[in-house]
Design a protein around this motif. Structure first.
Motif, short mmCIF file in Angstrom:
data_model
loop_
_atom_site.label_atom_id
_atom_site.label_comp_id
_atom_site.label_asym_id
_atom_site.label_seq_id
_atom_site.Cartn_x
_atom_site.Cartn_y
_atom_site.Cartn_z
N SER A 1 0.04 3.93 -2.69
CA SER A 1 -1.21 4.64 -2.42
C SER A 1 -1.04 5.64 -1.28
O SER A 1 -1.56 6.76 -1.34
CB SER A 1 -2.31 3.63 -2.07
OG SER A 1 -3.53 4.27 -1.82
N GLY B 1 -3.69 -6.84 1.65
CA GLY B 1 -3.42 -5.41 1.55
C GLY B 1 -3.75 -4.86 0.18
O GLY B 1 -4.31 -3.77 0.05
N THR C 1 -6.71 -2.11 -0.41
CA THR C 1 -6.31 -0.83 -0.99
C THR C 1 -7.03 -0.55 -2.29
O THR C 1 -7.43 0.58 -2.58
CB THR C 1 -4.79 -0.80 -1.22
OG1 THR C 1 -4.13 -1.02 0.04
CG2 THR C 1 -4.33 0.54 -1.78
N GLU C 2 -7.25 -1.60 -3.08
CA GLU C 2 -7.89 -1.43 -4.38
C GLU C 2 -9.38 -1.14 -4.25
O GLU C 2 -9.93 -0.29 -4.96
CB GLU C 2 -7.69 -2.69 -5.23
CG GLU C 2 -8.30 -2.59 -6.63
CD GLU C 2 -8.05 -3.85 -7.45
OE1 GLU C 2 -8.65 -3.96 -8.54
OE2 GLU C 2 -7.27 -4.71 -7.00
N SER D 1 0.81 -1.22 0.00
CA SER D 1 0.00 0.00 0.00
C SER D 1 0.84 1.27 0.00
O SER D 1 0.28 2.37 -0.03
CB SER D 1 -0.93 0.01 1.23
OG SER D 1 -1.77 -1.12 1.23
N THR E 1 -9.76 1.82 0.82
CA THR E 1 -8.59 2.70 0.78
C THR E 1 -7.53 2.08 1.69
O THR E 1 -7.83 1.16 2.47
CB THR E 1 -8.90 4.13 1.30
OG1 THR E 1 -9.05 4.08 2.74
CG2 THR E 1 -10.16 4.70 0.67
N TRP E 2 -6.30 2.61 1.61
CA TRP E 2 -5.24 2.06 2.44
C TRP E 2 -5.54 2.21 3.93
O TRP E 2 -5.01 1.45 4.75
CB TRP E 2 -3.90 2.75 2.13
CG TRP E 2 -3.86 4.24 2.37
CD1 TRP E 2 -4.06 5.22 1.46
CD2 TRP E 2 -3.60 4.90 3.62
NE1 TRP E 2 -3.95 6.47 2.05
CE2 TRP E 2 -3.65 6.30 3.37
CE3 TRP E 2 -3.31 4.47 4.91
CZ2 TRP E 2 -3.44 7.25 4.37
CZ3 TRP E 2 -3.10 5.42 5.91
CH2 TRP E 2 -3.16 6.79 5.64
#
Length: 493
Positions: free
Chosen positions: A31, A151, A155-156, A28, A159-160
């Motif tokens: 991001s 992770g 994240t995708e 991550s 969000t992170w």
């Protein structure tokens, strides 16, 4: 569920949270960098480094603290700090704030890690301890291997920030369960915590971890790296002098004179130094030499931890019957062979060639891990189980940090890093007229040298495991006395 197995599930939950958080953040970072308008490298790397440095610096102190005040308060404080740190990380409004929050979270991680092996050792009789430690090793392997994939998905699709918020319900569940499952501590302080020794140990291990983490980026002969290493060595030397003079040292040096304990701790550190290099080097091989995607690379790494997860409980149960000497040394020898075979990979190796080598290495690592941990904890006097647990976790962290430093130095020094970057650029069409074959050969020279050095370290670890002798004949009385009445373990405090 019997009380001791409830304790094991609880420790496994803490192990899963802390190991997952050590591996879930890496993927991550891009991001996170975009959120705070910071390029990858430099400042963003502190999101990972801050967590690891704080854990390495405080594990020994918290392990000793759990011997003085009991496992339960240290463990529950760890869950509370880790959960609060996770909330802080998820809500961070700037990169500096996130780094500080990760350091705070690392403090919680150390409070969880430090007494974890001691809690298992206290709860299980020597006849079942290897199996229990093996099952905990399964969770360690799953947490490590699941991190990058989970992770990436979080994240995708979210969000992170949710990679940190994920810990909040787990931490709350762990706190509630700890209150009911863990017995009230019967530990009594036998003296004050050695704060001077703790400070010196913390400074020494923190700067050592920091130096190893940034060695390649700073340069191995750069003034700031040499200053950090020098201060680390001085701090550790001063701590050794202090520990000889205090009544309740952070590290009881007499432990290191016990043959089985010293052998198990030394072989563990060497094994981590040797074997963590696989997880560090193979992503470069997959993505830069072979051109695999990040997702495919992560998938190809999973045979190693999954094999460890299958083998570790079996080897732990077997160690309960026959001891650890031949299982640990034989397993590490098999892992050494796996490293040598992985070093033979080239640009045309098939997926099958890669997978069976990883499985072989995983079998060796699984055979080594649980019996060796069992031997170390069984060789520890009852009043120092927390200290031994902290030493074990510190040996693991230091070994992994050294592994990255040594493998990275070998790979980069022989041109592998530069060749890998050039191959990635050439594959994207950014370089014309380059000799791809020559770049591949340079990459493989560095890659193979790094794994060969790792194999040599593993071979030394085999001898370190052999010199312990038969620990079944050498268990201290306190280890046999640790056949606790586990019916008291599940009493609420």
């Amino acid at each position: 569920m019997k009380g001791r197995w409830a304790v094991l599930v609880l420790v496994a939950l803490g192990t899963f949270m802390t190991t997952l958080d050590a591996s879930i953040v890496n993927i991550s970072l891009p991001s996170i960098g975009r959120t705070f308008h910071t390029p990858i490298g430099g400042a963003v790397e502190w999101v990972i480094i801050a967590y690891l440095v704080v854990i390495a610096a405080t594990l020994l102190t918290f392990g000793r603290l759990s011997d003085l005040v009991g496992r339960k308060p240290v463990w529950m404080a760890g869950l509370a700090v880790f959960t609060l740190g996770s909330i802080w990380c998820g809500a961070a409004g700037s990169l500096p704030q996130l780094v500080v929050a990760r350091a705070f979270q690392g403090l919680g991680g150390a409070l969880i890690f430090a007494p974890s092996y001691a809690i298992i050792t206290d709860s299980f009789a020597a006849a079942d301890r290897g199996r229990a430690l093996g099952l905990n090793a399964v969770v360690f392997a799953i947490g490590t291997s699941l991190g990058p994939t989970l992770g990436g998905l979080i994240t995708e699709h979210l969000t992170w920030r949710w990679i940190f918020y994920l810990n909040v319900p787990l931490g709350a569940l762990g706190l509630l369960a700890s209150h009911r499952v863990l017995a009230a501590s019967d530990a009594r302080p036998r003296g004050p915590l050695d704060l001077r020794g703790a400070a010196c140990v913390a400074v020494g291990l923190a700067l050592l971890t920091l130096s190893l983490s940034f060695g390649q980026e700073w340069g191995w002969t750069s003034p700031r790296l040499l200053i950090c290493l020098a201060v680390a060595l001085v701090a550790l030397a001063v701590s050794a002098l202090i520990e000889r003079r205090v009544r309740e040292p952070i590290i009881d040096l007499a432990l290191l004179r016990e043959r089985v304990f010293a052998s198990a701790l030394g072989s563990l550190t060497l094994a981590m130094l040797a074997l963590f290099g696989i997880s560090f080097m193979l992503p470069f091989y997959f993505e830069e030499l072979r051109g695999f995607s990040v997702e495919k690379s992560g998938l190809l790494l999973t045979p190693l931890p999954l094999t460890i997860a299958v083998v570790a409980p079996l080897s732990g149960a077997l160690a309960d019957r026959i001891g650890s000497r031949w299982l640990a040394s034989g397993g590490l020898a098999l892992a050494c062979l796996g490293l040598l075979l992985l070093a033979q990979l080239d640009a045309r190796s098939t997926i099958g060639d890669i997978v069976w080598r990883l499985i072989l290495t995983g079998i060796g690592q699984g055979l080594f891990q649980s019996p060796n941990t069992r031997a170390l904890m069984n060789a520890t006097p009852g009043g120092a189980q927390g200290e031994a647990s902290g030493l074990l976790s510190t040996g693991r962290v230091v070994g992994q940090s050294l592994s990255v430093a040594v493998a990275g130095a070998m790979f980069g020094g022989l041109g592998g890093t530069a060749a890998g970057r050039a191959l990635a650029v050439a594959r994207a069409g950014g370089l014309a007229g380059v000799d791809i074959g020559a770049l591949q050969q340079t990459f493989l020279t560095g890659f193979r040298a790094a794994l060969m050095v790792s194999a040599a370290v593993a071979a030394i670890g085999v001898f370190a495991a052999l010199v312990r002798g038969d620990e079944r004949r050498r268990l201290p009385a306190s280890a046999n006395a640790a056949l606790v009445d586990v019916s008291t373990v599940s009493r609420p405090s």
